[in-house]
Design a protein around this motif. Structure first.
Motif, PDB file in Angstrom:
ATOM      1  N   GLN A   1       9.552 -42.679 -35.936  1.00 29.75           N
ATOM      2  CA  GLN A   1      10.749 -43.238 -36.558  1.00 29.75           C
ATOM      3  C   GLN A   1      10.610 -44.746 -36.638  1.00 29.75           C
ATOM      4  N   VAL A   2      10.884 -45.316 -37.778  1.00 27.80           N
ATOM      5  CA  VAL A   2      10.800 -46.753 -37.987  1.00 27.80           C
ATOM      6  C   VAL A   2      12.175 -47.372 -37.792  1.00 27.80           C
ATOM      7  N   GLN A   3      12.209 -48.465 -37.071  1.00 29.01           N
ATOM      8  CA  GLN A   3      13.453 -49.213 -36.906  1.00 29.01           C
ATOM      9  C   GLN A   3      13.254 -50.643 -37.361  1.00 29.01           C
ATOM     10  N   LEU A   4      14.271 -51.199 -37.990  1.00 27.61           N
ATOM     11  CA  LEU A   4      14.254 -52.580 -38.439  1.00 27.61           C
ATOM     12  C   LEU A   4      15.330 -53.338 -37.670  1.00 27.61           C
ATOM     13  N   VAL A   5      14.921 -54.365 -36.948  1.00 32.90           N
ATOM     14  CA  VAL A   5      15.857 -55.168 -36.163  1.00 32.90           C
ATOM     15  C   VAL A   5      15.968 -56.539 -36.805  1.00 32.90           C
ATOM     16  N   GLU A   6      17.160 -56.857 -37.262  1.00 32.17           N
ATOM     17  CA  GLU A   6      17.414 -58.118 -37.952  1.00 32.17           C
ATOM     18  C   GLU A   6      18.027 -59.126 -36.992  1.00 32.17           C
ATOM     19  N   SER A   7      17.722 -60.385 -37.206  1.00 35.67           N
ATOM     20  CA  SER A   7      18.344 -61.450 -36.422  1.00 35.67           C
ATOM     21  C   SER A   7      18.519 -62.674 -37.313  1.00 35.67           C
ATOM     22  N   GLY A   8      19.402 -63.555 -36.891  1.00 34.00           N
ATOM     23  CA  GLY A   8      19.731 -64.732 -37.676  1.00 34.00           C
ATOM     24  C   GLY A   8      21.014 -64.485 -38.438  1.00 34.00           C
ATOM     25  N   GLY A   9      21.258 -65.288 -39.410  1.00 28.98           N
ATOM     26  CA  GLY A   9      22.499 -65.167 -40.157  1.00 28.98           C
ATOM     27  C   GLY A   9      23.611 -65.937 -39.483  1.00 28.98           C
ATOM     28  N   GLY A  10      24.786 -65.915 -40.103  1.00 33.45           N
ATOM     29  CA  GLY A  10      25.931 -66.619 -39.553  1.00 33.45           C
ATOM     30  C   GLY A  10      26.598 -67.485 -40.600  1.00 33.45           C
ATOM     31  N   LEU A  11      27.315 -68.488 -40.120  1.00 35.52           N
ATOM     32  CA  LEU A  11      28.075 -69.386 -40.989  1.00 35.52           C
ATOM     33  C   LEU A  11      27.351 -70.722 -41.104  1.00 35.52           C
ATOM     34  N   VAL A  12      27.227 -71.211 -42.321  1.00 35.00           N
ATOM     35  CA  VAL A  12      26.559 -72.489 -42.556  1.00 35.00           C
ATOM     36  C   VAL A  12      27.270 -73.199 -43.695  1.00 35.00           C
ATOM     37  N   GLN A  13      27.225 -74.517 -43.670  1.00 35.44           N
ATOM     38  CA  GLN A  13      27.838 -75.305 -44.738  1.00 35.44           C
ATOM     39  C   GLN A  13      26.931 -75.353 -45.967  1.00 35.44           C
ATOM     40  N   PRO A  14      27.491 -75.551 -47.138  1.00 32.52           N
ATOM     41  CA  PRO A  14      26.646 -75.706 -48.333  1.00 32.52           C
ATOM     42  C   PRO A  14      25.609 -76.801 -48.147  1.00 32.52           C
ATOM     43  N   GLY A  15      24.411 -76.518 -48.588  1.00 38.22           N
ATOM     44  CA  GLY A  15      23.302 -77.443 -48.420  1.00 38.22           C
ATOM     45  C   GLY A  15      22.532 -77.240 -47.144  1.00 38.22           C
ATOM     46  N   GLY A  16      23.046 -76.404 -46.266  1.00 36.83           N
ATOM     47  CA  GLY A  16      22.406 -76.158 -44.984  1.00 36.83           C
ATOM     48  C   GLY A  16      21.289 -75.141 -45.062  1.00 36.83           C
ATOM     49  N   SER A  17      20.740 -74.823 -43.886  1.00 37.97           N
ATOM     50  CA  SER A  17      19.606 -73.906 -43.794  1.00 37.97           C
ATOM     51  C   SER A  17      19.860 -72.848 -42.727  1.00 37.97           C
ATOM     52  N   LEU A  18      19.232 -71.712 -42.933  1.00 38.30           N
ATOM     53  CA  LEU A  18      19.267 -70.625 -41.958  1.00 38.30           C
ATOM     54  C   LEU A  18      17.937 -69.913 -41.998  1.00 38.30           C
ATOM     55  N   ARG A  19      17.627 -69.225 -40.905  1.00 33.01           N
ATOM     56  CA  ARG A  19      16.442 -68.364 -40.879  1.00 33.01           C
ATOM     57  C   ARG A  19      16.856 -66.957 -40.472  1.00 33.01           C
ATOM     58  N   LEU A  20      16.406 -66.001 -41.252  1.00 34.06           N
ATOM     59  CA  LEU A  20      16.571 -64.596 -40.911  1.00 34.06           C
ATOM     60  C   LEU A  20      15.216 -64.048 -40.486  1.00 34.06           C
ATOM     61  N   SER A  21      15.241 -63.161 -39.507  1.00 31.61           N
ATOM     62  CA  SER A  21      14.014 -62.502 -39.077  1.00 31.61           C
ATOM     63  C   SER A  21      14.237 -61.003 -39.041  1.00 31.61           C
ATOM     64  N   CYS A  22      13.169 -60.267 -39.283  1.00 29.79           N
ATOM     65  CA  CYS A  22      13.235 -58.808 -39.251  1.00 29.79           C
ATOM     66  C   CYS A  22      11.968 -58.293 -38.590  1.00 29.79           C
ATOM     67  N   ALA A  23      12.152 -57.526 -37.532  1.00 31.89           N
ATOM     68  CA  ALA A  23      11.030 -56.929 -36.823  1.00 31.89           C
ATOM     69  C   ALA A  23      11.061 -55.421 -37.018  1.00 31.89           C
ATOM     70  N   ALA A  24       9.958 -54.887 -37.483  1.00 30.25           N
ATOM     71  CA  ALA A  24       9.845 -53.448 -37.687  1.00 30.25           C
ATOM     72  C   ALA A  24       9.076 -52.824 -36.529  1.00 30.25           C
ATOM     73  N   SER A  25       9.582 -51.742 -36.012  1.00 29.58           N
ATOM     74  CA  SER A  25       8.901 -51.030 -34.925  1.00 29.58           C
ATOM     75  C   SER A  25       8.787 -49.561 -35.283  1.00 29.58           C
ATOM     76  N   GLY A  26       7.814 -48.900 -34.658  1.00 31.51           N
ATOM     77  CA  GLY A  26       7.595 -47.489 -34.938  1.00 31.51           C
ATOM     78  C   GLY A  26       6.198 -47.267 -35.471  1.00 31.51           C
ATOM     79  N   SER A  27       6.009 -46.132 -36.087  1.00 32.16           N
ATOM     80  CA  SER A  27       4.693 -45.754 -36.589  1.00 32.16           C
ATOM     81  C   SER A  27       4.468 -46.348 -37.976  1.00 32.16           C
ATOM     82  N   ILE A  28       4.014 -47.592 -37.958  1.00 29.74           N
ATOM     83  CA  ILE A  28       3.750 -48.288 -39.220  1.00 29.74           C
ATOM     84  C   ILE A  28       2.278 -48.640 -39.278  1.00 29.74           C
ATOM     85  N   PHE A  29       1.556 -48.039 -40.178  1.00 29.80           N
ATOM     86  CA  PHE A  29       0.138 -48.350 -40.326  1.00 29.80           C
ATOM     87  C   PHE A  29      -0.081 -49.348 -41.454  1.00 29.80           C
ATOM     88  N   SER A  30       0.737 -49.258 -42.450  1.00 31.29           N
ATOM     89  CA  SER A  30       0.700 -50.212 -43.552  1.00 31.29           C
ATOM     90  C   SER A  30       2.005 -50.074 -44.318  1.00 31.29           C
TER      91      SER A  30
END
Length: 116
Positions: A1-30
């Motif tokens: 079973q593949v799971q995707l765990v997301e992190s980051g996001g939130g509230l930011v002012q216009p012109g600002g920056s954010l980083r989102l990350s996603c980690a996949a776990s499970g049986s992933i060969f490609s």
């Protein structure tokens, strides 16, 4: 079973920056592609950015030159989305996605809100 765990996001002012990350776990060969879609209220889900299995990238027209997607050097099944010069119209739920030959997986989504 593949799971995707997301992190980051939130509230930011216009012109600002954010980083989102996603980690996949499970049986992933490609994978065929891994990246992000977003869905704003009243709008269809749209591609934000994706890394294709061969290493090339693909971006939605509205985020080109502002967002950058990259694969983690240490954890190959992790991708990062660097979002710069954010605009109110970038406000949406952002979904991590992983496409293999057999299935298209989706994360639960993380809210990004761009507001003064």
């Amino acid at each position: 079973q593949v799971q995707l765990v997301e992190s980051g996001g939130g509230l930011v002012q216009p012109g600002g920056s954010l980083r989102l990350s996603c980690a996949a776990s499970g049986s992933i060969f490609s994978f065929n592609a891994m990246g992000w879609y977003r869905e704003a209220p009243g709008k269809d889900r749209e591609l934000v950015a994706a890394i294709i299995g061969g290493g090339s990238t693909n971006y939605g027209n509205s985020v080109k030159d502002r967002f950058t997607i990259s694969r983690d050097n240490a954890a190959k099944n992790t991708v990062h989305l660097f979002m710069n010069a954010l605009k109110p119209e970038d406000t949406a739920v952002y979904y991590c996605t992983l496409e293999t030959a057999a299935y298209h997986y989706w994360g639960q989504g993380t809210q990004v809100t761009v507001s003064p």
